[in-house]
Design a protein around this motif. Structure first.
Motif, short mmCIF file in Angstrom:
data_model
loop_
_atom_site.label_atom_id
_atom_site.label_comp_id
_atom_site.label_asym_id
_atom_site.label_seq_id
_atom_site.Cartn_x
_atom_site.Cartn_y
_atom_site.Cartn_z
N SER A 133 -71.00 75.35 -109.77
CA SER A 133 -70.06 74.31 -108.99
C SER A 133 -68.83 75.23 -108.60
N LEU A 134 -68.41 75.02 -107.27
CA LEU A 134 -67.47 75.86 -106.82
C LEU A 134 -66.27 74.84 -106.39
N THR A 135 -64.98 75.20 -106.53
CA THR A 135 -64.04 74.43 -106.13
C THR A 135 -63.09 75.58 -105.56
N VAL A 136 -62.19 74.98 -104.46
CA VAL A 136 -61.30 75.83 -103.67
C VAL A 136 -59.92 75.61 -103.75
N ALA A 137 -59.22 76.55 -104.27
CA ALA A 137 -57.58 76.38 -104.37
C ALA A 137 -56.66 76.73 -103.11
N LEU A 138 -55.99 75.86 -102.78
CA LEU A 138 -55.35 76.01 -101.19
C LEU A 138 -53.87 76.77 -101.63
N GLY A 139 -53.15 76.55 -102.72
CA GLY A 139 -51.73 76.81 -102.86
C GLY A 139 -51.19 75.53 -102.31
N ALA A 140 -50.09 75.82 -101.49
CA ALA A 140 -49.21 74.65 -101.08
C ALA A 140 -49.77 73.71 -99.95
N ALA A 141 -50.97 74.22 -99.14
CA ALA A 141 -51.48 73.27 -98.20
C ALA A 141 -52.40 72.35 -98.76
N GLU A 142 -52.09 70.92 -97.99
CA GLU A 142 -52.85 70.00 -98.50
C GLU A 142 -54.26 69.77 -97.96
N ARG A 143 -54.65 70.45 -97.01
CA ARG A 143 -56.00 70.38 -96.51
C ARG A 143 -56.49 71.74 -96.14
N LEU A 144 -57.64 71.96 -96.11
CA LEU A 144 -58.31 73.33 -96.01
C LEU A 144 -58.01 73.84 -94.71
N ALA A 145 -58.04 72.90 -93.69
CA ALA A 145 -57.71 73.53 -92.01
C ALA A 145 -56.14 73.77 -92.02
N GLU A 146 -55.49 73.72 -93.14
CA GLU A 146 -54.08 73.68 -92.67
C GLU A 146 -53.39 75.11 -93.58
N SER A 147 -54.52 75.60 -94.26
CA SER A 147 -54.17 76.56 -95.41
C SER A 147 -54.11 77.93 -94.43
N ASP A 148 -53.33 79.00 -94.84
CA ASP A 148 -53.12 80.21 -94.39
C ASP A 148 -54.42 80.80 -93.93
N PHE A 149 -55.31 81.05 -94.88
CA PHE A 149 -56.55 81.75 -94.89
C PHE A 149 -57.25 80.95 -93.33
#
Length: 425
Positions: free
Chosen positions: A390-406
């Motif tokens: 099972s995989l989860t994603v940690a984004l830091g300060a971004a609320e949505r994946l599309a808004e993440s720096d990565f």
């Protein structure tokens, strides 16, 4: 180890010893002296005075019982290299009669002494013998205790010792560390009458430490080789991936998985999480362990951390395993995560990563490299996150994946589109 000599080459030892003894008396009494103690010596004297020691009244030496000394010897990793150290000291044939090799453990307890019977008898009068604790708090400024405190090589000559009764001596000591872990194992020391100090002693101690640590590493490799051989029959009956490790978790052999050099220390009956294998069971045999995936194991938990440089870590296990990922491998893992249990074919990954279906060979190569790290976490035909993971994603300060720096900085054409339309998982 250079630069810790107490005496410059060509120094008149007798005259310099008299100067140091006069300096010792003046400085300890709070007076003035044209000769000042070296910084290392001054630090040690301050510590020793704060501990309440008196230079002309040596503390009573506390010596461990013979059985306790023997037990410490048996438990010491340095047992394997004492003979080599003794031979190294014997290389100073012209002066060996004036030298004594001392090996102490990490607590400053003298475990072995080798050398001239005359010098050892003189050392006995100081309580410098097997079983004695030769730390600064016990006997004042001395090479063994000060090397332990300073975590560095130390040479002391005559009046640099705190106790007046040690002024007739020179001593040179250096720490020995476990080459596998960096842990302090003990101290090697060469001592003798002050006026017999040989210029080669510092080099001899430095060489002895290098020799000891190299020998310890060779012993480690030999133990792993023996374990690898002993595991042959057990591995012959195993189907699927497996890892053979020693009691400290060092990997002797791996089958069907690219294992790290060391894993968490196995315990009977306790599950252990290994990258590429997931939750494993540990079966003890001989001096090691056979680790195999546990078919009854629960789903393994993983986290893809995109809050900074991409990082993958195992959650909920004892290993604390983590690894940095390249941007490309993080993109592949994120795409497979977003695709859910349906996964992605080689052509779909090629479209997502490169914008066309013509890079299937490159996709297979990248996924193959990623599977060397993750093993059974990735399933194939189609490529997907395995049902056992099972995989989860940690984004830091971004609320949505599309808004993440990565994601905002990715050059992968299909990733932004998927992140914009898929719900955050």
């Amino acid at each position: 180890m250079g630069g810790f000599n107490a005496v410059e080459p060509g120094t008149d030892l007798s005259g310099y010893a008299r100067e140091l003894i006069r300096m010792h008396g003046a400085v300890i009494a709070g007076g003035r002296s044209p000769l000042r103690p070296r910084p290392l010596v001054a630090r040690s004297w301050s510590r020793v005075l704060a501990a309440g020691l008196v230079p002309d009244q040596p503390r009573t030496r506390s010596v461990l019982a013979v059985d306790d000394v023997e037990r410490r010897r048996r438990e010491s990793t340095l047992t394997a290299v004492v003979e080599d150290l003794t031979e190294a000291v014997a290389s100073l044939a012209d002066t060996a009669a004036q030298l004594m090799l001392v090996v102490a453990d990490a607590e400053g307890v003298v475990l072995w002494r080798h050398g001239s019977a005359k010098v050892r008898h003189q050392a006995d009068t100081l309580g410098f013998r097997e079983g004695a604790r030769w730390t600064e708090n016990a006997v004042g400024t001395n090479a063994i205790g000060t090397a332990l405190t300073e975590a560095a090589p130390v040479q002391l000559f005559s009046g640099e010792h705190f106790e007046q009764f040690q002024h007739p001596w020179h001593c040179t000591a250096a720490p020995i560390h476990d080459p596998r872990t960096g842990d302090l194992l003990g101290i090697v020391d060469i001592s003798g009458p002050a006026l017999t100090l040989h210029p080669a002693v510092t080099a001899l101690v430095a060489t002895s430490v290098r020799l000891a640590e190299a020998q310890l590493w060779r012993h480690h490799e030999h133990r792993l080789a023996r374990l690898r051989t002993a595991a042959g029959p057990a591995l012959a009956t195993v189907t699927g991936p497996a890892v053979v490790v020693d009691d400290d978790g060092w990997v002797a052999h791996a089958v069907g998985v690219a294992a790290a050099r060391r894993v968490a220390v196995p315990h009977a009956g306790a599950a252990i999480t290994l990258p590429g294998l997931g939750v494993c069971v540990a079966e003890q045999f001989g001096d090691g362990w056979l680790l195999r995936p546990d078919a009854r194991a629960r789903v393994t938990q993983w986290e893809l951390d995109l809050s900074g440089p991409p990082m993958l870590r195992a959650l909920g296990g004892e290993s604390g395993w983590r690894t940095a990922l390249s941007a490309r491998h993080a993109e592949i893992l994120l795409l497979l995560h977003l695709s859910g249990r349906h996964g992605m074919t080689v052509l779909q990954l090629s479209e997502a990563l490169y914008g066309d279906p013509d890079h299937a060979v490159a996709v297979r190569a990248e996924v193959s490299r990623l599977r060397r790290v993750l093993g059974s976490v990735l399933a194939s035909r189609p490529y997907r996150i395995a049902e056992s993971a099972s995989l989860t994603v940690a984004l830091g300060a971004a609320e949505r994946l599309a808004e993440s720096d990565f994601v905002r900085h990715t050059a992968t054409p299909g990733l932004r589109a998927r992140c914009a339309t898929d719900a955050e998982r």
